[in-house]
Design an enzyme around this catalytic site. Structure first.
Site, mmCIF file in Angstrom:
data_model
loop_
_atom_site.group_PDB
_atom_site.id
_atom_site.type_symbol
_atom_site.label_atom_id
_atom_site.label_comp_id
_atom_site.label_asym_id
_atom_site.label_seq_id
_atom_site.Cartn_x
_atom_site.Cartn_y
_atom_site.Cartn_z
ATOM 1 N N GLY A 1 46.482 56.230 8.716
ATOM 2 C CA GLY A 1 45.237 56.165 9.481
ATOM 3 C C GLY A 1 45.085 57.317 10.467
ATOM 4 O O GLY A 1 44.103 57.381 11.203
ATOM 5 N N ARG A 2 46.037 58.260 10.484
ATOM 6 C CA ARG A 2 45.965 59.384 11.425
ATOM 7 C C ARG A 2 44.785 60.284 11.078
ATOM 8 O O ARG A 2 44.549 60.565 9.903
ATOM 9 C CB ARG A 2 47.236 60.259 11.312
ATOM 10 N N ASP B 1 46.416 65.033 -0.144
ATOM 11 C CA ASP B 1 45.117 64.377 0.052
ATOM 12 C C ASP B 1 43.972 65.147 -0.586
ATOM 13 O O ASP B 1 42.847 65.152 -0.091
ATOM 14 C CB ASP B 1 44.839 64.154 1.552
ATOM 15 N N GLU B 2 44.273 65.800 -1.693
ATOM 16 C CA GLU B 2 43.241 66.557 -2.417
ATOM 17 C C GLU B 2 42.368 65.627 -3.271
ATOM 18 O O GLU B 2 41.335 66.052 -3.771
ATOM 19 C CB GLU B 2 43.891 67.593 -3.350
ATOM 20 N N GLY B 3 42.835 64.384 -3.419
ATOM 21 C CA GLY B 3 42.143 63.459 -4.315
ATOM 22 C C GLY B 3 42.905 63.300 -5.621
ATOM 23 O O GLY B 3 42.315 63.047 -6.670
ATOM 24 N N VAL C 1 32.382 64.958 -7.456
ATOM 25 C CA VAL C 1 31.256 64.966 -6.510
ATOM 26 C C VAL C 1 31.090 63.620 -5.807
ATOM 27 O O VAL C 1 30.047 63.333 -5.225
ATOM 28 C CB VAL C 1 29.932 65.364 -7.222
ATOM 29 N N ASN D 1 55.489 57.499 1.580
ATOM 30 C CA ASN D 1 55.097 58.332 2.712
ATOM 31 C C ASN D 1 53.726 58.957 2.557
ATOM 32 O O ASN D 1 53.273 59.677 3.423
ATOM 33 C CB ASN D 1 56.131 59.432 2.970
ATOM 34 N N GLY E 1 44.973 60.888 -6.450
ATOM 35 C CA GLY E 1 44.892 59.498 -6.918
ATOM 36 C C GLY E 1 43.608 59.268 -7.693
ATOM 37 O O GLY E 1 43.604 58.666 -8.755
ATOM 38 N N HIS F 1 47.442 57.219 -1.929
ATOM 39 C CA HIS F 1 46.312 57.570 -2.787
ATOM 40 C C HIS F 1 45.266 56.481 -2.605
ATOM 41 O O HIS F 1 45.604 55.314 -2.638
ATOM 42 C CB HIS F 1 46.713 57.499 -4.258
HETATM 43 P P1 GDP Z 1 45.453 61.937 -2.592
HETATM 44 O O1 GDP Z 1 46.564 61.659 -1.632
HETATM 45 O O2 GDP Z 1 45.466 63.350 -3.097
HETATM 46 O O3 GDP Z 1 45.379 60.959 -3.708
HETATM 47 O O4 GDP Z 1 44.088 61.802 -1.784
HETATM 48 P P2 GDP Z 1 43.685 60.652 -0.734
HETATM 49 O O5 GDP Z 1 43.376 59.406 -1.465
HETATM 50 O O6 GDP Z 1 44.670 60.580 0.368
HETATM 51 O O7 GDP Z 1 42.370 61.293 -0.107
HETATM 52 C C1 GDP Z 1 41.252 61.568 -0.887
HETATM 53 C C2 GDP Z 1 40.065 60.747 -0.373
HETATM 54 O O8 GDP Z 1 38.866 61.304 -0.823
HETATM 55 C C3 GDP Z 1 40.046 59.322 -0.869
HETATM 56 O O9 GDP Z 1 39.505 58.485 0.113
HETATM 57 C C4 GDP Z 1 39.141 59.384 -2.097
HETATM 58 O O10 GDP Z 1 38.498 58.150 -2.379
HETATM 59 C C5 GDP Z 1 38.144 60.404 -1.667
HETATM 60 N N1 GDP Z 1 37.616 61.258 -2.715
HETATM 61 C C6 GDP Z 1 38.265 61.814 -3.777
HETATM 62 N N2 GDP Z 1 37.464 62.641 -4.458
HETATM 63 C C7 GDP Z 1 36.266 62.618 -3.806
HETATM 64 C C8 GDP Z 1 35.031 63.303 -4.002
HETATM 65 O O11 GDP Z 1 34.838 64.097 -4.912
HETATM 66 N N3 GDP Z 1 34.038 63.034 -3.098
HETATM 67 C C9 GDP Z 1 34.194 62.171 -2.065
HETATM 68 N N4 GDP Z 1 33.176 61.973 -1.235
HETATM 69 N N5 GDP Z 1 35.358 61.524 -1.854
HETATM 70 C C10 GDP Z 1 36.366 61.747 -2.707
HETATM 71 MG MG MG Z 2 46.861 61.017 0.258
#
Ligand code: GDP
Ligand code: MG
Length: 423
Positions: free
Chosen positions: A302-303, A12-14, A413, A37, A16, A40
């Site tokens: 949703g956890r 969940d680092e972002g 950002v 599981n 996606g 993104h």
């Molecule tokens: P992934 O599993 O690594 O792809 O990440 P997730 O999608 O589970 O969680 C990342 C969340 O942070 C998502 O809701 C993105 O839309 C959001 N997000 C990603 N980058 C940024 C950012 O730079 N700023 C903000 N505010 N939200 C971000």
């Molecule tokens: Mg994720």
């Protein structure tokens, strides 16, 4: 150019969001491990999309997407995921989606077994997403699964599923005392949900090999972060597959190529969904505020996610095992509300200070050593260059870069496609 985009932390680092942004520069995006599981979340001009199985390149018209042999694919989930995207106006055809004939099908009884075992474990549970991932990978290594290529031989597939279910029921009925799995129902399920994908199934090894040889740009998209890797993560609170960059060419189906680049996605603070040691965890109102600010709730389940400050120890380990050649620091904007920014700079393991990431029991007892940095207390979401960032934000970024020993090339950002800085 062959690039892996991988997670440095607990997921969940972002990833996606970064893959969606960077995929413009690539011809092909491959998923190389895992199943549905994790999730993104991608926000772009077409809307907000949650992807569990499909590579993030699916949201771009000109990108070809590959689901590699390292994946475990719940056909029913994929069926509905594609339906939802089509409703959102995304076209998905055998031209832009190719599924490896060697990818494993995750069956409904894998989900069932995941639930039966988590329930049996009760308060000792692993925090599984209950989507069948550990049971299906276990069966893969037992060599008792249906693969995508089996869809081309329906009679063979039906006799194979009958044999597998006879074996599975030894556990389901004999072990868990649950009612038996029905081979007829599983055959029906395969016909209803998996068969429609037969036209997407091909030899993606040949396809990707030829693409790489002709100089096409390929991106390998990870699901989950380094600390969830089956070997290098916080075992047993890990996923059941290899998530690391070194595995990407294998899981994608082209073990004979070499990566040019490994882009590590690293979050400006920490989050962790589910069970397991999470040394930098913050509790009480400090944690609640960060969770709210960051919107830290699982995309797949949703956890509420556990949260903490940036963890130097875990992140440097993640950067190392990912062989990161550069980093993308995400969600910097989330920290704007903090007067003092907490950073976990070291661990205390039984009274000894360490900056090297422990395993097993040492990790379980590790306590965080926090230092506080001055915040910037202003909105950074419209900054588009490093120099536009407030001084304290620049200091924070430079501190992380120094500690990771790896250049930060992107700073995100905001969640929208254009809300980033490239250095
Ligand atoms: P992934 O599993 O690594 O792809 O990440 P997730 O999608 O589970 O969680 C990342 C969340 O942070 C998502 O809701 C993105 O839309 C959001 N997000 C990603 N980058 C940024 C950012 O730079 N700023 C903000 N505010 N939200 C971000
Ligand atoms: Mg994720």
């Amino acid at each position: 150019m062959l690039t892996a985009v991988v997670g440095i932390n607990w997921g969940d680092e972002g990833k996606g969001r970064m893959v969606d942004l960077l995929s413009e520069r690539y011809d092909i995006v491959c998923r190389y491990q895992g199943g549905n599981n994790a999730g993104h979340t991608v926000v772009n001009e077409r809307g907000k999309f949650i992807l569990n199985l499909l590579p993030s390149g699916i949201l771009r018209d000109s990108t070809v997407n590959v689901m590699g042999p390292g994946m475990v694919i719940d056909a029913e989930h994929l069926f509905h995921e594609i339906e939802r995207l089509r409703e959102g106006g995304i076209a998905i055809t055998p031209d832009n989606l190719k599924i490896s004939h060697m990818a494993t099908i995750c069956m409904p009884y894998h989900r069932l077994l995941d639930c039966l075992e988590e329930d049996r474990l009760a308060d000792k549970k692993f925090g599984s997403t209950r989507r069948g991932i550990a049971p299906v990978y276990a069966d893969k290594y037992m060599k008792k699964t249906i693969r995508m290529g089996d869809l081309f031989h329906p009679e063979f597939m039906i006799s194979k599923i009958k044999d597998i279910i006879e074996w599975k029921n030894l556990t389901v009925v004999g072990g868990y005392k649950h009612e038996p799995i029905s081979a007829d129902e599983m055959t029906e399920w395969l016909n209803k949900y998996a068969m429609p994908f037969a036209k997407y199934v091909c030899n993606t090894t040949e396809y990707l090999g030829a693409a790489a040889a002709s100089g096409k740009k390929i991106m390998f998209e990870a699901q989950l972060g380094a600390l969830r890797d089956i070997d290098f993560g916080i075992y047993p609170y890990t996923s059941s597959s290899s998530v690391i960059a070194a595995y990407a060419p294998i899981g994608a189906g082209i073990p004979h190529v070499r990566l040019d680049e490994s882009i590590g996605i690293i979050k400006a603070y920490s989050s962790c969904v589910g069970e397991g040691p999470f040394t930098c965890e913050m509790f009480g109102s400090e944690g609640d505020k960060l969770r709210e600010a960051g919107g830290e709730y699982g995309a797949a389940t949703g956890r509420p996610r556990r949260v903490g400050g940036f963890d130097v120890v875990a992140s440097r380990y993640g950067t190392m095992v990912q062989g990161a050649t550069c980093l993308a620091l995400t969600k910097l904007d989330i920290l704007s509300y903090l007067e003092k920014i907490p950073v976990c700079v070291a661990y205390d393991v039984n009274g000894r200070r360490t900056e090297s990431f422990p395993t097993g029991l040492d990790l379980d007892v590790a306590k965080p050593i926090y230092e506080y940095f001055d915040g910037w207390m202003s909105d950074v979401s419209s900054c588009r260059s490093f120099d536009e960032l407030p001084e304290n934000a620049r200091k924070y970024i430079k501190f992380i870069e120094g500690k990771m020993g790896c250049p930060i090339k992107y700073i995100s950002v905001g969640a929208e496609r254009e809300q980033y800085i490239e250095l």
